[in-house]
Design an enzyme around this catalytic site. Sequence first.
Site, PDB file in Angstrom:
ATOM      1  N   ASP A   1     -18.453  -2.080  -0.511  1.00  0.00           N
ATOM      2  CA  ASP A   1     -17.332  -2.263   0.391  1.00  0.00           C
ATOM      3  C   ASP A   1     -17.239  -3.588   0.861  1.00  0.00           C
ATOM      4  O   ASP A   1     -18.142  -4.251   0.925  1.00  0.00           O
ATOM      5  CB  ASP A   1     -17.358  -1.176   1.467  1.00  0.00           C
TER       6      ASP A   1
ATOM      7  N   ARG B   1     -11.815  -2.974  -6.286  1.00  0.00           N
ATOM      8  CA  ARG B   1     -11.158  -2.013  -5.830  1.00  0.00           C
ATOM      9  C   ARG B   1     -10.340  -2.610  -4.749  1.00  0.00           C
ATOM     10  O   ARG B   1     -10.428  -3.628  -4.101  1.00  0.00           O
ATOM     11  CB  ARG B   1     -11.853  -0.893  -4.782  1.00  0.00           C
TER      12      ARG B   1
HETATM   13  C1  LIG Z   1     -10.606   4.591  -1.096  1.00  0.00           C
HETATM   14  C2  LIG Z   1     -10.633   3.363  -0.035  1.00  0.00           C
HETATM   15  C3  LIG Z   1     -11.441   2.598   0.166  1.00  0.00           C
HETATM   16  C4  LIG Z   1     -11.378   1.686   1.170  1.00  0.00           C
HETATM   17  N1  LIG Z   1     -12.399   0.611   1.219  1.00  0.00           N
HETATM   18  C5  LIG Z   1     -12.173  -0.584   2.222  1.00  0.00           C
HETATM   19  C6  LIG Z   1     -12.978  -1.363   2.298  1.00  0.00           C
HETATM   20  O1  LIG Z   1     -14.044  -1.689   1.745  1.00  0.00           O
HETATM   21  N2  LIG Z   1     -12.694  -2.639   3.289  1.00  0.00           N
HETATM   22  C7  LIG Z   1     -11.589  -2.459   3.933  1.00  0.00           C
HETATM   23  O2  LIG Z   1     -11.315  -3.358   4.904  1.00  0.00           O
HETATM   24  N3  LIG Z   1     -10.623  -1.430   3.890  1.00  0.00           N
HETATM   25  C8  LIG Z   1     -11.283  -0.383   2.987  1.00  0.00           C
HETATM   26  N4  LIG Z   1     -10.373   0.724   2.877  1.00  0.00           N
HETATM   27  C9  LIG Z   1      -9.288   0.730   3.993  1.00  0.00           C
HETATM   28  C10 LIG Z   1      -7.733   0.033   3.844  1.00  0.00           C
HETATM   29  O3  LIG Z   1      -8.044  -1.246   3.843  1.00  0.00           O
HETATM   30  C11 LIG Z   1      -6.621   0.433   4.759  1.00  0.00           C
HETATM   31  O4  LIG Z   1      -6.951   0.220   6.004  1.00  0.00           O
HETATM   32  C12 LIG Z   1      -6.153   1.921   4.621  1.00  0.00           C
HETATM   33  O5  LIG Z   1      -6.379   2.436   3.416  1.00  0.00           O
HETATM   34  C13 LIG Z   1      -4.800   1.932   4.977  1.00  0.00           C
HETATM   35  O6  LIG Z   1      -3.896   1.528   4.530  1.00  0.00           O
HETATM   36  P1  LIG Z   1      -2.890   1.679   3.271  1.00  0.00           P
HETATM   37  O7  LIG Z   1      -2.985   0.993   2.065  1.00  0.00           O
HETATM   38  O8  LIG Z   1      -3.060   3.281   3.119  1.00  0.00           O
HETATM   39  O9  LIG Z   1      -1.403   1.541   3.672  1.00  0.00           O
HETATM   40  P2  LIG Z   1      -0.586   1.792   5.159  1.00  0.00           P
HETATM   41  O10 LIG Z   1       0.508   0.906   5.131  1.00  0.00           O
HETATM   42  O11 LIG Z   1      -1.924   1.354   6.323  1.00  0.00           O
HETATM   43  O12 LIG Z   1      -0.408   3.266   5.505  1.00  0.00           O
HETATM   44  C14 LIG Z   1       0.439   3.793   4.577  1.00  0.00           C
HETATM   45  C15 LIG Z   1       0.485   5.275   4.798  1.00  0.00           C
HETATM   46  O13 LIG Z   1      -0.585   5.944   4.517  1.00  0.00           O
HETATM   47  C16 LIG Z   1      -0.896   6.929   5.640  1.00  0.00           C
HETATM   48  N5  LIG Z   1      -2.030   6.521   6.261  1.00  0.00           N
HETATM   49  C17 LIG Z   1      -2.767   5.354   6.328  1.00  0.00           C
HETATM   50  N6  LIG Z   1      -3.930   5.368   7.060  1.00  0.00           N
HETATM   51  C18 LIG Z   1      -4.039   6.370   7.551  1.00  0.00           C
HETATM   52  C19 LIG Z   1      -4.928   7.023   8.378  1.00  0.00           C
HETATM   53  N7  LIG Z   1      -5.919   6.637   8.666  1.00  0.00           N
HETATM   54  N8  LIG Z   1      -4.842   8.268   8.802  1.00  0.00           N
HETATM   55  C20 LIG Z   1      -3.660   8.828   8.369  1.00  0.00           C
HETATM   56  N9  LIG Z   1      -2.502   8.374   7.590  1.00  0.00           N
HETATM   57  C21 LIG Z   1      -2.840   7.412   7.118  1.00  0.00           C
HETATM   58  C22 LIG Z   1       0.293   6.571   6.406  1.00  0.00           C
HETATM   59  O14 LIG Z   1       1.127   7.689   6.076  1.00  0.00           O
HETATM   60  C23 LIG Z   1       0.864   5.453   6.284  1.00  0.00           C
HETATM   61  O15 LIG Z   1       2.102   5.426   6.762  1.00  0.00           O
HETATM   62  C24 LIG Z   1     -10.210   1.503   2.070  1.00  0.00           C
HETATM   63  C25 LIG Z   1      -9.163   2.525   1.668  1.00  0.00           C
HETATM   64  C26 LIG Z   1      -9.394   3.428   0.619  1.00  0.00           C
HETATM   65  C27 LIG Z   1      -8.248   4.379   0.347  1.00  0.00           C
END
Ligand SMILES: Cc1cc2nc3c(=O)[nH]c(=O)nc-3n(C[C@H](O)[C@H](O)[C@H](O)COP(=O)(O)OP(=O)(O)OC[C@H]3O[C@@H](n4cnc5c(N)ncnc54)[C@H](O)[C@@H]3O)c2cc1C
Length: 302
Positions: free
Chosen positions: A130, A180
């Site tokens: 990560d 990723r």
């Molecule tokens: C498999 C995976 C691994 C990840 N690994 C890392 C990592 O190693 N380092 C890192 O910095 N980040 C990591 N993340 C987190 C990532 O960076 C984002 O903070 C997170 O995924 C929210 O961004 P989004 O792309 O979903 O878009 P956003 O624009 O934030 O969200 C889009 C939509 O998704 C839904 N959503 C998003 N988050 C949530 C939530 N917490 N609860 C409910 N609904 C939500 C909502 O409907 C929102 O409108 C990871 C995410 C995933 C899916």
Amino acid sequence: MVRSALLKLSESKSFARWVTSNQITRKMSHRFVAGEALSEAIAATRACNDQGMMVSLDYLGENVTTTADAQRARDSYLKVFDRIAAEKLDANVSCKLTQLGLDLSTEFCEGQVLSIVERAAACQNFLRVDMEGSHYTARTIDIVKRVRSRSPAIGTVIQAYLYRSERDVQDLLAYGCRIRLCKGAYKEPPQVAFPKKQDVDANYVKLMRLLLPSGFYHGIATHDPKMIAATIRCAAEMKIAKQDFEFQMLYGVRTDLQRQLVRDGFRLRIYIPFGQDWFPYFMRRLAERPANLAFFMRNFFR
Ligand SMILES: Cc1cc2nc3c(=O)[nH]c(=O)nc-3n(C[C@H](O)[C@H](O)[C@H](O)COP(=O)(O)OP(=O)(O)OC[C@H]3O[C@@H](n4cnc5c(N)ncnc54)[C@H](O)[C@@H]3O)c2cc1C
């Protein structure tokens, strides 16, 4: 402002002690965390596999301060790989380098990663490192590149909110590294990261368009329907088959969208965290969506 306050609170040890010892908040953490025991994570993994979803298991923990804790974390990861193999699950593993001692010594941490990757390779499996705050980005990428030159069973994460990410993608692709792509979950200053969501999203699409045709198998990690639609369009346009990449989502987030992607024949991996040290992870999930905080406050006071 709410996001910044929650991310700041995620670093507070005293607040962490209160939240993790409170019965109500412990129960509420189950929305995003499979449980504290490996057996609970294994049960959640099986349930995902039964629904046609792959899994990445994350044993929660970060910023350990002693080598003994870092070694315990390494041993837990070795056990997770053994258990996945024994139970014949479709799952790999995600870890954080500060849980494996990055704050203590780069060399020590790299040795720990190498021993986990060797176990992953022996189990024909894969370790995803990560990405944490930008303070750790360069060291994380360097360790991953060095370990990758000894074994292909390792990949890492790129955060679209960082200005440096396009260069990092090019660099990692030159090593054949699986990536990723996510938006980024930490509190970063405008000197290193795009402050505006629209710029993060534009960079996400730009990086996704570099990854898909690269010839390596990558993970597109997002719950954002716009990013997902852009990826599906790009794959169709570049004639990239559905089995040549995967979508990734977090346990407990947008389960409707998860099921839809599987129904549409896309590969989907669910990131399932487990363990006692769930507080910072839980706070980052609250920070991502203010509605989550309102939901938890309502339930807490009820
Ligand atoms: C498999 C995976 C691994 C990840 N690994 C890392 C990592 O190693 N380092 C890192 O910095 N980040 C990591 N993340 C987190 C990532 O960076 C984002 O903070 C997170 O995924 C929210 O961004 P989004 O792309 O979903 O878009 P956003 O624009 O934030 O969200 C889009 C939509 O998704 C839904 N959503 C998003 N988050 C949530 C939530 N917490 N609860 C409910 N609904 C939500 C909502 O409907 C929102 O409108 C990871 C995410 C995933 C899916």
